[in-house]
Design an enzyme around this catalytic site. Structure first.
Site, PDB file in Angstrom:
ATOM      1  N   GLY A 173       0.907  -1.325  -0.110  1.00  0.00           N
ATOM      2  CA  GLY A 173       0.123  -0.048   0.028  1.00  0.00           C
ATOM      3  C   GLY A 173       0.889   1.284  -0.227  1.00  0.00           C
ATOM      4  O   GLY A 173       0.584   2.229  -0.198  1.00  0.00           O
TER       5      GLY A 173
ATOM      6  N   ASP B  85       6.456   0.483   2.833  1.00  0.00           N
ATOM      7  CA  ASP B  85       7.692   1.455   2.749  1.00  0.00           C
ATOM      8  C   ASP B  85       7.296   2.984   2.247  1.00  0.00           C
ATOM      9  O   ASP B  85       6.107   3.037   1.963  1.00  0.00           O
ATOM     10  CB  ASP B  85       8.590   0.878   1.313  1.00  0.00           C
TER      11      ASP B  85
ATOM     12  N   ASP C  36       6.526  -7.402 -12.080  1.00  0.00           N
ATOM     13  CA  ASP C  36       5.271  -6.964 -12.069  1.00  0.00           C
ATOM     14  C   ASP C  36       5.049  -5.919 -12.539  1.00  0.00           C
ATOM     15  O   ASP C  36       5.735  -5.143 -12.686  1.00  0.00           O
ATOM     16  CB  ASP C  36       4.438  -7.038 -10.757  1.00  0.00           C
TER      17      ASP C  36
ATOM     18  N   CYS D 100      -1.255 -17.590 -29.177  1.00  0.00           N
ATOM     19  CA  CYS D 100      -2.178 -17.407 -27.904  1.00  0.00           C
ATOM     20  C   CYS D 100      -3.701 -17.586 -28.809  1.00  0.00           C
ATOM     21  O   CYS D 100      -3.810 -17.608 -29.743  1.00  0.00           O
ATOM     22  CB  CYS D 100      -2.092 -16.134 -27.195  1.00  0.00           C
TER      23      CYS D 100
ATOM     24  N   CYS E 111      -4.506 -14.696 -31.170  1.00  0.00           N
ATOM     25  CA  CYS E 111      -3.913 -14.624 -32.422  1.00  0.00           C
ATOM     26  C   CYS E 111      -4.415 -15.961 -33.277  1.00  0.00           C
ATOM     27  O   CYS E 111      -4.353 -15.723 -34.611  1.00  0.00           O
ATOM     28  CB  CYS E 111      -2.377 -14.592 -32.148  1.00  0.00           C
TER      29      CYS E 111
END
Lengths: 393, 393
Positions: B98, B150, B287, B327, B330
């Site tokens: 957060g 942090d 990420d 995928c 596609c």
């Protein structure tokens, strides 16, 4: 050389209700059938893989002449080789003619004997739609079932106004058939199937019975439409704001008198109970935006009635949307989670509610078909209706 | 009784790049790994079934303490038995603390030694987040990897400002660890796994190295963080508006000096080329919202660079987004169709672009891992980078 574009066989009957198989050039479809609506070349919020999955197993979906003609336009779809290839869907497609959308969406309509002039809701440009243009577009789309271009009278129209509109629809139906036949001969259909087992491989054309709530005009329209002769017959102009009783009076009166050996399609109807009640009156095909549209606004259809996912009462409810449902959403997600997604404006809320709602509609029709085949439809109908009011909504 | 909460094994190294396996209480995850971001308990626009499918096969996703704490709130998630059960995801979850969201989203922030006071972006209410509150929330969420609370200094912060912030982060890291340890002992973790093969079944805690673009402060921060001791170490405060060169200078300098036997996580980074370049500098975990967020605004990541689906040049292009991609998007859909969906405002555009983008990021990481294992990473890196600029975008 005289093979038909589709085949319709009734396997079981119970009262007016019938269960059978409608075979289009894309394969067999068990009836009664619910067709998810794919307005702009997509059933909103759901992937084709899901429509094909065992969970839903939709055998036929709708496309929309009006929307696709305005955007992306016929050139784009022709360049892709027709609507099936453009959207990536190999199962059956039915396209409506655009008549209803001109009526409900087009601004500045000017209706003449020739056709309808209106402003596009996409870019405001002036457009003209007629039986000939609609047939032309539907041939370019290459849909498997084409609808005639009709005019839809307002639900509250007077007898005189409705009669004028209905007569115009009949003349347009005749012109639709002429143009359609010509286009088939010219090979304009982009969806032609070369080896459709026992079928011609060409598009099929359905006529539409109009006449609003005036039963004498509905009879007259049916007579004229059957006289022209089509591969299937639809009841149009219902579920457009009229009283529910008016709708059922028309279906009661008209559906059983429609040709027995052709599919009967009730356009734009309706709730799960409307579907079951209309099957009881002899209808074979349905389409409706309710499962998709209401899914996007947070309403779930369940075996115990409607459920509004926004309600605070679901905030910590860890049960699935419908405890009797085995769809992938109900197997995995709780009302609490779905409410959180909806309240947070997350796209996944629409995706999951749409999936469940379609599963419920399609599963209801599976139940309908099974019960007709096993001779239990009256019991199914009674229990289904009782359960729907369980939540008192 | 002294089993660790996670295990990290390196199987292959090539220069600074390393490939291995990070085993959490939810099972093994091959590294380097990309973690899709599930801010509010959903990776936007994609179903969990798709994340689990062979197409994507995401082994770990992110959740967001700030967002989930504000909405739906911890009571709701506790009532469901933790975040995994609330959202219906049994694979690993990492939650950030957060700290970053308070910095980037909270209005009227007031930072004190004790913590941060801010107004919720959801309802405007005054909220207070501290190391203790963040650990409390993350225990209630039951995530498998918890991040310390942090403070993130702005990219352009002065040395003095950054040092003050970095020192605060260190003190908060210490308090985070104390509170975390206490909560584990109290059994506050809703995600505890009883039979995690060889592991304690408890949550793991990662420290975060701060210091903006000041390398001396980064070194200092790393030293202090390692001193406290964590299960893994992250580099925070990058990709927040600083020059790309500043980011790589920090990674170049810091990543190779992070503990070799613990996973190294670069937070919030980045483009496909950033990922590959950071792996080359010794990073194991990533990420980033790019594949999902940019998917929703019409940008596709492909092996030949970025592709803006809005561009008119794709209007009749029947090729898939990426001719090298296998995928489901596609395999099935054309640029022409995807452009039509996007221009029509159809939700399916976001759904399909998100899917493809995630597939591309996850597939890139598969390629990275394979090439490290087979000793071909330098070749992979060179060819990948060359191909990315093929479209000149």
């Amino acid at each position: 050389m005289n093979r038909p574009p589709l085949r319709f066989e009734i396997h079981s009957e119970e009262g007016e209700a019938r269960a059978g198989v409608l075979t289009t050039r894309r394969g067999p479809i068990e009836t009664p059938v619910f067709m998810p609506v794919g307005t702009a070349g997509t059933v909103k919020g759901i992937r084709f893989e899901e429509l094909e999955s065992d969970d839903l197993n939709a055998r036929i979906i709708l496309g929309n002449t009006y929307h696709l003609w305005l955007r992306p336009g016929i050139d784009v779809i022709k360049a892709a080789g027709g609507l099936h290839r453009f959207i990536g869907w190999e199962r059956a497609l039915l396209t409506d003619s655009g008549g209803f959308q001109v009526w409900s969406l087009g601004a500045l309509r000017k209706i003449s004997e020739e056709g309808t002039e209106f402003r596009s809701h996409v870019d405001g440009s002036l457009r003209f739609l007629s039986p000939e243009v609609s047939m032309d577009v539907q041939a370019a789309l290459g849909s498997d079932i084409v609808m005639v271009f009709d005019e839809c009278a307002p639900g509250a129209a007077s007898h005189e106004e409705t009669e004028r509109s209905m007569q115009l629809t009949t003349r347009w139906a005749r012109r639709s058939k002429t143009a359609f036949t010509q286009l088939q001969a010219e090979g304009a259909d982009t969806g032609r199937v070369l080896d459709a087992d026992g079928l011609s491989g060409a598009q099929a054309l359905f006529g539409i019975v109009q006449g609003a709530g005036h039963l004498d005009l509905r009879h007259h329209s049916l007579e004229q439409t059957v006289d022209i002769g089509f591969d299937g017959y639809a009841i149009g102009g219902l579920s457009v704001g009229e009283e529910k009783q008016v709708m059922f009076d028309v279906i009661d009166e008209i559906a059983p008198k429609m040709p027995k050996d052709a599919p009967r399609y009730l356009m734009g109807v309706g709730t799960p109970e409307d579907l079951v009640e209309s099957v009881a009156r002899g209808v074979d095909m349905f389409d409706c935006v309710l499962p998709t549209r209401n899914g996007r606004t947070g309403q779930a259809f369940t075996s115990r009635g409607k459920l509004n996912i926004k309600n605070a009462q679901w905030a910590q409810d860890n049960r699935p949307l419908d405890e009797s449902c085995s769809c992938s959403v109900c197997r995995r997600h709780s009302r609490s989670y779905l409410r959180h997604l909806y309240m947070s404006g997350e796209m996944l809320a629409s995706i999951l509610l749409t999936h469940h709602n379609l599963a419920f509609f399609l599963d209801t029709m599976r139940g309908v078909r099974q019960s007709i085949r096993s001779g239990d439809f009256p019991k199914f109908r009674r229990e289904f209706t009782e359960r729907l009011s369980a939540n008192g909504d």
